[in-house]
Design an enzyme around this catalytic site. Sequence first.
Site, mmCIF file in Angstrom:
data_model
loop_
_atom_site.group_PDB
_atom_site.id
_atom_site.type_symbol
_atom_site.label_atom_id
_atom_site.label_comp_id
_atom_site.label_asym_id
_atom_site.label_seq_id
_atom_site.Cartn_x
_atom_site.Cartn_y
_atom_site.Cartn_z
ATOM 1 N N GLU A 137 46.109 39.845 37.624
ATOM 2 C CA GLU A 137 45.018 39.113 36.980
ATOM 3 C C GLU A 137 45.394 37.654 36.743
ATOM 4 O OE1 GLU A 137 42.531 39.144 32.743
ATOM 5 O OE2 GLU A 137 44.369 40.318 32.967
ATOM 6 N N ASP A 172 38.765 38.646 35.420
ATOM 7 C CA ASP A 172 38.361 38.486 34.035
ATOM 8 C C ASP A 172 37.445 37.270 33.945
ATOM 9 O OD1 ASP A 172 38.455 37.419 31.266
ATOM 10 O OD2 ASP A 172 39.819 39.102 30.917
ATOM 11 N N GLU A 234 36.144 43.366 27.025
ATOM 12 C CA GLU A 234 37.440 43.022 26.439
ATOM 13 C C GLU A 234 37.252 41.787 25.562
ATOM 14 O OE1 GLU A 234 42.061 42.009 27.684
ATOM 15 O OE2 GLU A 234 40.372 41.098 28.718
#
Length: 249
Positions: A137, A172, A234
């Site tokens: 990520e 993300d 998240e």
Amino acid sequence: MPRFAANLSRLFPDLPFLERFGAAKEAGFDAVEVLYPYDHPTQEIRDRLIWNDLAFVLMNCPPPNATGGPQGFAAVPGLEDRFLRDFDRTLRFARVLKPRHIHIMAGAAEGPQAEATFVGNLRWAAARAPEQGLTIEPINRHDMPGWFLADYATAARVLDAVAAPNLALQFDAYHAHRITGDVIGAWAGHGARAAHVQIAGFPGRHEPAGGEIDWPGFFARLDADRYAGWVSAEYTPRAATLAGLGWMR
């Protein structure tokens, strides 16, 4: 509509950890992720997943450093032996919890040697657990100063170098906005590599509604591209978690 998962490390913070699984199910989630499940009895977590019919979609590697040390070191030259040991420790938890993906954290490092270290460690991990999904990520350096994997071009280069079928991108949206200022553009360029998505609003890393990110446009793009993975919430709730879940509707 994307399939949404609850990040139980951030959502329902007012509840004891093991009670968050049932709360997530009641709130309408069919999957959860836990960044660091290592401090809780593994079988108890597995039981909560089964009792609530929840898929477990993600956990982080390495386990957290209780002494306040680095959160990740897969790209840190000189720590290869430590990475191998901690990856095997993560696999022992994963055999019980059965996560869809393990996020391998790069750590703070820079330069060609760090990239070579990252590639080597990822090749080893992918071969060590060929049936286990793994992700990397890009994380912005405002939140994580010095983080090695901080842009999508580097992520693409690393994924191509490792060339393992069980290693993919973790996208993300919060970090994508911090890194590029254009979440949909970043997805257009790199989303085909993604096996897992996480979301949080900007600014503030709260609910994915309003703010600087075009959430309806991003979700529509995921649908148009037929993204089949989970989209994990998240974020840190502004108030009570349930009160802020209107964005899911």
